[in-house]
Design an enzyme around this catalytic site. Structure first.
Site, short mmCIF file in Angstrom:
data_model
loop_
_atom_site.label_atom_id
_atom_site.label_comp_id
_atom_site.label_asym_id
_atom_site.label_seq_id
_atom_site.Cartn_x
_atom_site.Cartn_y
_atom_site.Cartn_z
N ASN A 72 0.73 -1.06 0.08
CA ASN A 72 -0.05 0.15 0.19
C ASN A 72 0.91 1.26 0.06
O ASN A 72 0.97 1.80 -1.04
CB ASN A 72 -0.87 -0.20 1.23
CG ASN A 72 -2.06 1.11 1.09
OD1 ASN A 72 -1.82 1.98 0.29
ND2 ASN A 72 -2.96 0.96 1.95
N ASP A 73 1.34 1.66 1.18
CA ASP A 73 2.34 2.72 1.37
C ASP A 73 3.29 2.96 0.31
O ASP A 73 3.68 4.21 -0.31
CB ASP A 73 2.81 2.90 2.71
CG ASP A 73 1.66 2.87 3.63
OD1 ASP A 73 0.70 3.70 3.30
OD2 ASP A 73 1.91 2.42 4.93
N VAL A 74 3.87 1.80 -0.08
CA VAL A 74 4.90 1.81 -1.15
C VAL A 74 4.69 1.98 -2.26
O VAL A 74 5.43 2.28 -3.50
CB VAL A 74 5.83 0.83 -0.88
CG1 VAL A 74 6.70 0.41 0.35
CG2 VAL A 74 5.32 -0.82 -1.45
#
Lengths: 468, 101
Positions: A393-395
């Site tokens: 997600n964040d990456v």
């Protein structure tokens, strides 16, 4: 003569530790590196068991029982752990190392207290006492901090953190350092102070880690590992033992540089990480543009993948949780059979530890050349037809590039939106680990495939098989 | 301040050792591929269990009737051994996966 032999044996074990650590940094020989380091450690322990001492009665039976129990517990834990739970276990082990440093320093404190209450403060060697207090301070943070990091990674402690913790931490840190300093300059003061240093340090380990949590846990574990190393080195000074000293410093400095490397991979400073920049601020976007997510059907995705020239899978923590790495490889085999070029794009901090994804994929027999690092993967994105985001997600959050108000603004990401079609496998619309919204999901070339990553992949595989 | 100066004057070799060991640690790690970050962290973690040696020395030096020393030292040995043995063993498990197939 005997003393010379013992020194030589200690020197040999230090060299083995150094060579081992060096070999650990190259994939082909890393395994032998671990073995050599273990040999060095074994030799150091053996020498410590036979080195002649001026006093004491050895108590060999007790030592051997302790070594036996510890080895049994260590072996069982390390053999039983799921590959996905490895970060937690490393953190737990690290905490126990810190606890060991605290335990043995604690005894020094008891001994000083005895001397102190005897009224002859002069007998307390202040340099040694100071070092002991520092060992307790750093070892205690490594101990309780690692245990909390373990509990957080295992999902047993939530990520909540009230804002006052940041201030409390500064108070604790100044308080502890102040007390240690005061102790050294006023050795006659009450012996309550060392005990307060101990209890405050234990507490500080908890309040130090609690606000961090979220996506930064890998950095914290690495930092706490360095702390344990420093504690071991300080204990080495107290015990006058070179192996403890050099080994501890090696871990302290290599752990620190590893921590810095990880921070660089996220384009953040260590200070920023420790203050706890992530999470909490899960701002809803300030614009009220209609945010439309498009759900993909399995059949769509199957056709897209089957007839693509290149499919790139982006694994994240979701893959680890769903234990989907073998299923990824299965899909890889199937698609490769149809002539699709399948690659894996691994972000440096995907998962909860650097290299976490590589370890899991290696477990599933994914060949080393199929794993792309961030720069290579980003270069390939424009020529990629399908990007499968498997629990990351964040990456892959484009907010890191586009939105200066995003908490992760400036972090390099995998630019999956440059591929023709992004398929996000996700359990729900919940936020990622850092607790922030991901604009990727609302992009025109993104479709969502909800469900457990492993189930979705298995359905996808049978769907592709049906296509023939 | 005086104490620091005395320390430097008394233990010059120790100072050299600290500086060189820190530099060595930096150099050893600064060129590591991301794949190996987790095993490396785990391996370094096992090495930090070297504090176990202190616990062994402590128990060896303790008189047989000093139950406090024996109890704390015994606990220290167990904790340290878990760190060393478990650490190397779990590192080995991670690295097994990089074996050439």
């Amino acid at each position: 003569m005997q003393q010379a032999l013992i020194n030589l044996a200690y020197l040999t074990s230090v060299i083995l530790l150094i060579v081992g650590l060096k070999r650990l940094s190259s994939p082909a020989i890393a395994r032998s590196g671990n073995f050599i380091a273990a040999m060095g450690m074994g030799l150091a322990i053996l020498v410590t068991l036979i080195v002649p001492l001026s006093d004491g009665n050895n108590n060999y039976l007790l030592i051997l029982i302790g070594l036996g129990i510890g080895s049994a517990i260590g072996l069982i834990l390390s053999k039983r752990v799921q590959m996905t739970a490895m970060p937690e276990l490393v953190s737990l082990f690290n905490g126990l190392g810190g606890a060991c440093a605290v335990t043995i320093s604690l005894l020094e404190l008891f001994q000083y207290q005895e001397i102190f209450s005897g009224g002859s403060t002069g007998a307390v060697h202040m340099g040694k006492h100071f070092t002991t207090l520092l060992t307790i301070f750093i070892g205690a943070i490594a101990f309780t901090g690692s245990i909390l990091a373990y509990l957080k990674l295992a999902g047993k402690v939530s990520d909540k953190h009230p804002a006052f913790l940041a201030y409390l931490n500064i108070v604790f840190l100044l308080g502890i350092l102040g007390m240690i300093g005061y102790r050294v300059y006023a050795p006659d003061a009450s012996f309550m102070i060392p005990w307060m240093v101990l209890s405050l340090s234990l507490l500080y380990g908890l309040t130090f880690v609690q606000p961090i949590g979220s996506a930064d846990m890998p950095v914290v574990i690495s930092l706490l590992n360095a702390f344990t190393g420093i504690a071991a080195a300080l204990a080495g000074i107290v015990y006058g033992n070179q192996v403890m000293f050099i080994g501890g410093i090696l871990v302290g400095s290599s752990g620190t540089i590893l921590t810095v490397l990880m921070c660089q991979a996220m384009n953040r400073s260590l200070f920023n990480v420790i203050i706890g920049g992530f999470g909490g601020s899960s701002k809803k976007g300030d614009d009220d543009d209609e945010k439309v997510i498009v759900e993909a059907t399995l059949n769509d995705v199957a056709i897209l993948c089957r007839y693509a020239d290149r499919v790139v899978m982006v694994p994240g923590y979701g893959m680890a949780v769903a234990q989907a790495q073998k299923t990824c490889k299965e899909l890889d085999n199937l698609l490769s059979g149809f002539g699709v070029d399948v690659k894996y794009a691994v972000h440096p901090v995907a998962g909860r530890m650097p290299g976490h994804m590589n370890v899991l994929l290696a477990e599933a027999d994914v060949p080393y050349p199929s794993l792309l690092d961030m720069d290579d993967a980003n270069a390939l994105m424009p020529e990629t037809q399908v990007c499968l985001i498997i629990g990351a997600n964040d990456v892959v959050n484009p907010g890191a590039l586009e939105d200066p108000s995003s908490p992760i603004y400036g972090m390099p990401i995998l630019e999956v939106f440059n591929s023709s079609q992004v398929i996000v496998l996700k359990r729900s619309m919940n936020f990622g680990y850092s607790g922030i919204e991901n604009p990727l999901f609302f992009k025109g070339n993104t479709k969502m495939l909800f469900g457990d990553a492993k189930d979705s992949l298995q359905h996808l595989i049978s769907e592709i098989r049906e296509l023939g | 301040m005086d104490q620091i100066i005395t320390f430097i004057a008394e233990y010059p070799i120790t100072i050299y050792m600290v500086v060189l060991a820190i530099y060595l640690g930096f150099e050893l790690i600064s060129k590591v591929p991301t794949v190996l970050h987790t095993p490396l962290m785990s391996g370094a973690n096992a090495i930090s269990g070297v504090v176990l040696i202190g616990a062994i020395l402590l128990v060896r030096q303790a008189p047989s009737d000093d139950y406090l020393s024996l109890a704390l030292g015994f606990l220290g040995i167990i904790l340290g051994t878990i760190n060393v043995v478990g650490g190397h063993s779990v590192t080995n498990r991670m690295l097994e996966m990089f074996k050439k197939k």
